[in-house]
Design an enzyme around this catalytic site. Structure first.
Site, PDB file in Angstrom:
ATOM      1  CG  HIS A   7       1.417   4.491  -0.351  1.00  0.00           C
ATOM      2  ND1 HIS A   7       0.265   4.919  -1.232  1.00  0.00           N
ATOM      3  CD2 HIS A   7       0.868   4.520   0.875  1.00  0.00           C
ATOM      4  CE1 HIS A   7      -0.596   5.496  -0.218  1.00  0.00           C
ATOM      5  NE2 HIS A   7      -0.245   5.303   0.916  1.00  0.00           N
TER       6      HIS A   7
ATOM      7  CD  GLU B   6       0.429   5.538  -4.399  1.00  0.00           C
ATOM      8  OE1 GLU B   6       0.696   6.456  -3.530  1.00  0.00           O
ATOM      9  OE2 GLU B   6       0.156   4.593  -3.846  1.00  0.00           O
TER      10      GLU B   6
END
Lengths: 558, 558
Positions: free
Chosen positions: B371, B196
């Site tokens: 993240h 990601e």
């Protein structure tokens, strides 16, 4: 307004508080009114089709005989953008510094207002006598040259309006803000200070414009190919530093974007920029030079889809192409609401294989704000030592933060007024208080129309944009009151008819049955018939699709 | 797809690259297809009236007999939000961890799909045999518990999909990401890594969730009155820390907002949250406690106008009121595009006299990202040591930055593929290459309609929203071809008729003259007549107003 207004001093905002943009302030003593700035702002997505928002000047129109003139603090759109629209409605003398008037006159020319408008050049040393007001000025720093703060001496005391400002102690191509003059003003006593709040949320001291120049030159030097710099056309100091970096690294400079060409020519002509002879080249000539000998200065730093940078990023500029290995500098910080456009532009540039320097100036060093941060706001408050304080230029939380800064430097809490557009702050016998409201708000510009778009039209546009419209046409016989033709249903923005024939057939059936029922009941007032059709069809479509298109029955009698 | 697809391994994105949101990936070996995630995203202002965007799954529909199931990496909307809409079109077994399935089953129930869908609980230790794939998992950290990365062992080699992740070395209420398992996977050889890229632009290492808890408790302790905390309902770790802070400071906790109540009940029921007995109170009971003994956990951290925080800020919540002196913590960073809504909400809260803690988590300490930042992305690349790398989950510039990180840790440039949705990356005999495209894109959900809104309808909605619509109704005689009634002009979203009667009269005249002219010329094909009316009227209105309303001539024959 108070009944004794002829003997009171009043200050009010017609735009610029509780919002960013369309700044306009009014100061009045008795029968003398002076306006300060007249900005514009762009609509957000809640105002579909609107081109521009300018202040509602009803109050000035009601008092046109009292208006002695308008003073413009500097040449940014949020301070001059509304000027042509109010000058169309009422003439008044316009006072501004040379560069400011240069930019304004460009606008007035476009709108055919140049001949009919009296403009007066002022400097920071000017003194104006406008009715009961003695008006003087002081030099400030900002992201455009020739900025001034305004001092109004009145029988009630002195009112100071800072305009937009920062304190740049190593400015580019101009003097620092005039600390000594500000100190004198403060020393001689300030009744009320109106000070800008754009960066009131930001701690510290805004970096000097000069900081950007060093980073620019470094990138210009390292870049092996073309360098593109996108920045605000109005930031003449920034433009000068781009010129300097290009000169220092032996690059020719080309300008792309209407406002960029426009501002550079005005600024150079008026002596606010020094451009070495032969440095500027046409976009068409860029291809004739080795890529490491060219730089391009362009508009579009906010990712505006139609501006130069976005067009270059989509590779649809006629004359100049972004090639793999070129360097693009976005010399600006995205204004809230513009992030998506800027991001899209950066994505497109990366797809072209360019090297892109983007993001907040604090991280790239390629941009500094033109607005005072908290320490500078406190410095201004210290210098002016106002008895009363009205934070201006900002959304509510910024005004709120600025209030807290003023309290921190010792302004009495009860002497600080956070106002909405239209609120009147009145001063009498040395005491200030909120005293009523004058009309203030937004005037929408749409095409040639100024203020002719009302909230009902906007509501219609919004509802049309959500689920579209269904038009139901029925032709009736005047003689017999029977249906001669229709219902014909036409839809736009709802669903494809061909994709939903059965839905439309059923809709048709609903209308037919509704009409039949109404005829049985001998209902024949068209407004009732229309409403019944709206209700029946609306309910049916919502049950079927969970959408609420606008439904517009049209009944024609023949 | 290649003609030899039965012997090749293919990887493709149906959503999630070149964008943030609606993540969906597909891995195929011969006749076996597995899908990973099926997210949704919200439309921006360019898609008026659209409620939700989900992936276009045409490719799966064309190959429904080959689809062995869908694996969900975690329970965020951008990974599960599209699931109900694709399950309506084709059934497939759904694999996910307990919390993930708990959240999915809530959605399926709402849509009446629960009975018809086979769901299978997995853990990070599960092994699945799905067609030619042996599928295993590894634990990751993120802003929701029970997140997994996925390992696909295939005859061509091992493919790893990270899902969303960060490395939290001091996590709240869960284990750290399983570094040892990841190291094993890397050691045993990874053909391709899909990792990601959400924070690929962000330097450094994302702070631990635990950091937020300390700041929360401090504020809870100092606050003299009610404390409101707005955060993402799905951030169960954050919710737990709010519970802990409330407990440590002797405050009761009330939940406001449908999704907040929903997630807390699921998380508590499944044992992902520990809430002391008697701590939770109904919003209706808040008034019964001393303000310094209550905290309120609510939705709306992005300023969503209909969510709890914005409603509280506008003071239109039935049961709970924000009072002067209350403290509001916005425990989130505004997602680009939401800044305006968040700002409006903060402004409203200040107007109520509340103390507001807002702004990026980096400055307030009240939020950390879920993240991985650049150093963590490099750590993942190091652990997995992939031969090929495909950055996923991100807009182009993020994928581009992630590519540069991969190059920095030694992945061969030519083995890194930045793909668009629909691009197929094919692996055969250990070699990977881009090989064609499959259909991929956006499916629009509007009301009950899925995919029935085409670009023409959207174009109509946009043009309707810009300048509105003018409908011109003309009734003609079938027999004589003469005008029986009209033209009747009705406008919506253009201008008020009453404000512009003369304009409408002139418009009417234009239509009348156009019709007369056409009759002289014996033109009687309605499509031509309509076009001529559009052209004449459009030109007239643009000249008069610089606006371009949609013009819709309707000709009725009786």
């Amino acid at each position: 307004m108070s009944s004794e207004q002829e003997r009171t001093l009043s200050v009010m905002a017609l735009g610029g508080v509780g919002e960013i943009g369309k700044n306009m302030y009014v100061i009045q003593y008795g029968d003398d009114i002076i306006a300060i700035d007249c900005g514009s702002k762009f609509p957000d997505e809640s105002l579909p089709g609107i081109d521009l928002i300018v202040p509602d000047i009803s109050y000035l129109l009601e008092n046109r005989d009292k208006v002695r003139g308008i003073i413009i603090t500097h040449g940014h759109e949020d301070h001059i953008g509304g000027l042509p629209y109010i000058l169309k409605q009422m003439g008044m003398p316009v006072y501004g510094t040379r560069l400011t008037l240069g930019l304004i006159e460009g606008k007035l020319k476009e709108q055919g207002l140049l001949g009919s408008t009296k403009t007066h050049v002022i400097t920071e040393d000017s003194t104006l006598q406008l009715g009961a007001f003695t008006v003087t000025f002081f030099k400030t720093n900002h992201s455009i040259p020739d900025c001034i703060g305004v001092v109004f001496e009145t029988p009630e005391g002195t009112v100071v309006h800072t305009g937009d400002f920062k304190f740049d102690l190593t400015p580019v191509n101009e003097e620092s803000a005039d600390l000594h003059r500000m100190a004198e003003i403060g020393k001689s006593g300030v009744l009320a200070l109106l000070s800008e709040s754009t960066n009131a949320e930001r701690p510290g001291f805004t970096p000097s414009e000069r900081k950007v120049g060093l980073h620019l030159e470094e990138v210009f030097r390292k870049a092996q190919q073309k360098v593109f710099i996108a920045t605000f056309a109005s930031n003449v100091h920034r433009l000068q530093q781009v010129v300097d970096a290009a000169f220092a690294t032996g690059r020719k400079l080309s300008l792309i974007g209407r406002s960029m060409v426009n501002v550079v020519s005005i600024a150079a002509e008026l002596g606010y920029m020094n451009i070495p002879d032969g440095m500027l080249i046409d976009p068409g000539e860029v291809g004739q030079y080795s890529p490491d000998k060219v730089a391009i200065l362009c508009t579009g730093s906010q990712g505006e889809p139609m501006a130069a940078l976005a067009r270059l990023a989509r590779n649809n500029h006629r004359q100049v192409e972004v090639l793999r290995g070129d360097t693009i500098i976005v010399s600006a910080t995205p204004i809230p609401g513009n992030e998506r456009n800027v991001s899209r532009t950066v994505d497109d540039l990366y797809r072209l294989g360019a090297h892109v320097i983007y993001g907040p100036g604090s991280s790239t060093g390629m941009h500094v704000s033109g607005h005072a941060s908290q320490e500078e706001l406190k410095l201004m408050l210290h210098l002016m030592r106002p008895q009363y304080f009205i934070p201006i230029h900002g959304e509510y939380r910024m005004l709120h933060q600025h209030r807290q800064l003023a309290e921190a430097v010792g302004v009495e809490s009860e002497n600080i007024f956070i106002v909405d557009n239209g609120d009147v702050v009145e001063f009498q016998n040395g005491r200030g208080r909120k005293a009523g409201k004058v009309p203030a708000g937004s005037t929408f510009v749409d095409g040639l129309g100024i203020g002719d778009i009302g909230h009902m039209v906007l509501r219609d546009r919004k509802s049309l944009s959500q689920d579209g419209i269904l038009i139901v046409v029925i032709t009736m016989s005047k003689a017999t009151g029977t249906v001669l033709s229709g219902p014909d249903i036409v839809s736009r923005g709802f669903v494809y008819v061909r994709e939903s024939e059965s839905l439309m057939e059923q809709a048709n059936g609903i209308v037919v049955r509704t009409l039949a029922k109404l005829q049985e009941e001998n209902v024949n007032q068209w407004n009732i018939v229309k409403q019944k059709i709206k209700d029946a069809l609306g309910k049916f479509l919502y049950d079927q699709t969970k959408r609420r298109p606008m439904i517009l029955p049209i009944i024609v009698e023949v």
